[in-house]
Design an enzyme around this catalytic site. Structure first.
Site, PDB file in Angstrom:
ATOM      1  N   SER A 182       6.463   0.057 -30.965  1.00 35.29           N
ATOM      2  CA  SER A 182       7.741   0.758 -30.852  1.00 35.29           C
ATOM      3  C   SER A 182       7.613   2.274 -30.818  1.00 35.29           C
ATOM      4  CB  SER A 182       8.653   0.342 -32.003  1.00 35.29           C
ATOM      5  OG  SER A 182       8.011   0.539 -33.240  1.00 35.29           O
ATOM      6  N   HIS A 210      10.848  -4.940 -28.434  1.00 36.56           N
ATOM      7  CA  HIS A 210      11.093  -3.906 -27.415  1.00 36.56           C
ATOM      8  C   HIS A 210      10.803  -4.399 -25.997  1.00 36.56           C
ATOM      9  CE1 HIS A 210      11.925  -0.652 -30.247  1.00 36.56           C
ATOM     10  NE2 HIS A 210      11.097  -1.315 -31.041  1.00 36.56           N
ATOM     11  N   LYS A 241      18.189  -4.551 -28.809  1.00 36.09           N
ATOM     12  CA  LYS A 241      17.595  -3.446 -28.044  1.00 36.09           C
ATOM     13  C   LYS A 241      17.967  -3.623 -26.566  1.00 36.09           C
ATOM     14  CE  LYS A 241      14.292  -3.083 -31.753  1.00 36.09           C
ATOM     15  NZ  LYS A 241      15.085  -2.176 -32.590  1.00 36.09           N
TER      16      LYS A 241
HETATM   17  C1  LIG Z   1       8.950  -4.014 -33.297  1.00 31.90           C
HETATM   18  C2  LIG Z   1      10.263  -4.192 -33.974  1.00 31.90           C
HETATM   19  N1  LIG Z   1      10.554  -5.374 -34.543  1.00 31.90           N
HETATM   20  C3  LIG Z   1      11.723  -5.585 -35.165  1.00 31.90           C
HETATM   21  C4  LIG Z   1      12.675  -4.596 -35.246  1.00 31.90           C
HETATM   22  C5  LIG Z   1      13.943  -4.860 -35.964  1.00 31.90           C
HETATM   23  O1  LIG Z   1      14.923  -5.263 -35.078  1.00 31.90           O
HETATM   24  P1  LIG Z   1      16.464  -5.080 -35.422  1.00 31.90           P
HETATM   25  O2  LIG Z   1      16.805  -3.655 -35.077  1.00 31.90           O
HETATM   26  O3  LIG Z   1      17.145  -6.078 -34.566  1.00 31.90           O
HETATM   27  O4  LIG Z   1      16.619  -5.337 -36.872  1.00 31.90           O
HETATM   28  C6  LIG Z   1      12.436  -3.357 -34.669  1.00 31.90           C
HETATM   29  C7  LIG Z   1      13.482  -2.323 -34.736  1.00 31.90           C
HETATM   30  O5  LIG Z   1      13.312  -1.170 -34.646  1.00 31.90           O
HETATM   31  C8  LIG Z   1      11.198  -3.139 -34.028  1.00 31.90           C
HETATM   32  O6  LIG Z   1      10.914  -1.956 -33.488  1.00 31.90           O
END
Ligand SMILES: Cc1ncc(COP(=O)(O)O)c(C=O)c1O
Length: 390
Positions: A182, A210, A241
């Site tokens: 991310s 992502h 996202k």
């Molecule tokens: C790699 C990754 N997994 C999970 C999440 C969490 O997702 P959510 O925003 O739906 O809680 C994020 C959020 O930034 C993320 O970057």
């Protein structure tokens, strides 16, 4: 006189301020789109959003309104009690069909999906192998699982192999990785990880947060893009996202989903998200299926911008995606560059510890289909003119 037991908070916050690490909440007015956002009263081109396909302020709203008219807003209870409605069930079916898996389970966030899945798949006596740059929700899942946590160097499959070889004494092995990281926008070596999982009888869990909707011919993510879906046992995705909504999901075989519905504490002990959220997810999946040009053009534009930024001398690391880091190093110049871009009308957030390791502060440029090619050019021009600031 008794001392205030919370007085330490002011000292800690002052410490963060002195290090340039204190964050402050911003307030957005109106909808968020990538092309434009009004933040703290200023109109900005938004390079901070994960709304990669430009869906957040789109026809999803209509789907939500119709669902609210039909079933109201709150879900009232956890899914296992009475919180799971027909729209939740339909979305789970469609997610499973989209992911080409037997089943899927909807969580209220991607964070909850990661924490719940990891902690119910690994426990005392097990070992979890986690990439050094995995998302905080994966790290937290590992921590609450009670399993031994082994962090392997970022994207280093040969280091992971050596560590796996020493893991025979554990009952179960779980390898977990972001598919698309991310902060750096780089991809996990999923073919190598799938092979290691196979040869060491480990479970492989991949978080496509992502990448869902962006990568792969059908938009299923990096597993599809690299043709390794069969070797990945647990696939996590988010609706929050590229799908422009809210919520996380796990997709996989039927027994996996049944186990999570029984054991994932973030699922069992939390109120089901509103059904209207599921309606948004269904509409977003329709758009992902029917409008592939969004992801195709996004990745093409990201590749052109990366080339241009590299030619201008920026360090974009190993990015291969719509997330492009400009790695600066120290937090202060990173935040200065971010502030100077903001003055010029671009929201490009500076990312500093603890979100990234010390010495790796960066500007995270997050591209969306909603950006025009001209906006990308204008950003690159502004960044080039500001190189002397840092
Ligand atoms: C790699 C990754 N997994 C999970 C999440 C969490 O997702 P959510 O925003 O739906 O809680 C994020 C959020 O930034 C993320 O970057």
């Amino acid at each position: 006189m008794a001392t205030d037991p919370l007085a330490w908070l002011d000292d800690e916050l002052a410490g963060l301020e002195a290090l340039g690490l204190r964050r402050r909440l911003a307030t957005r007015a109106g909808p968020q789109t990538a092309a434009e956002i009004v933040l703290d009263g200023r109109r900005l081109v938004n390079f901070s959003s994960n709304d990669y396909l430009g869906l957040a302020a789109s026809s999803l709203s209509k789907a939500v309104q119709e669902a609210v008219d039909q079933v109201g807003w709150g879900s009232g209870a956890s899914p296992l009690v009475t919180g799971r409605g027909e729209l939740h069930a339909r979305l789970e079916e469609e997610l499973a069909a989209f992911e080409k898996t037997e089943a899927a389970l909807l969580f209220s966030s991607g964070y909850a999906a990661n924490v719940g899945a990891i902690a119910s798949l690994a426990g005392k006596g097990d070992v979890v192998f986690s990439d050094a740059k995995n998302h905080a929700s994966i790290i937290d899942g590992c921590r609450v699982s009670g399993a031994r946590i082994v962090v392997y160097p970022h994207r280093d499959a040969s280091a992971l192999e050596s560590l796996l070889k020493q893991s025979r004494e554990f009952r179960r092995r779980l390898i977990v990785t972001d598919a698309l990281f991310s902060m750096d926008g780089d991809l996990a070596p999923l073919a190598e990880l799938a092979e290691l999982a196979r040869s060491h009888e480990a479970m492989l869990m991949v978080d496509e947060a992502h990448a869902t909707g962006v990568f792969g011919a059908a938009g299923r993510g990096v597993c599809e893009h690299l043709d390794v879906e069969d070797g990945v046992h647990i696939r996590v995705g988010t609706l929050s996202k590229a799908l422009g909504s809210l919520g996380g999901f796990v997709a996989g075989r039927r027994s996996l989903i049944a186990w999570l519905a029984n054991r994932a504490r973030s699922y069992v002990f939390s109120t089901a998200p509103p059904e209207a959220m599921a309606a948004a997810g269904l509409e977003a999946l329709r758009i992902v299926r029917e409008e592939p040009h969004r992801r195709i053009e996004l990745l093409q534009r990201a590749a052109s911008l990366r080339d241009r930024l590299q030619r201008d001398g920026w360090n974009v690391g190993e990015s291969q995606s719509q997330i492009i880091p400009l790695t600066i190093g120290d937090p202060q110049p990173t935040m200065q560059l971010s502030a100077a871009l903001r003055e010029r009308g671009f929201l490009a957030p500076g990312i500093r510890p603890p979100s990234v390791p010390e010495g790796e502060s960066l500007l995270r440029l997050s591209l969306s289909y909603a950006h025009s090619p001209e906006q990308l050019e204008q950003l690159a021009d502004a960044a080039r003119n500001l190189r002397r600031v840092i």
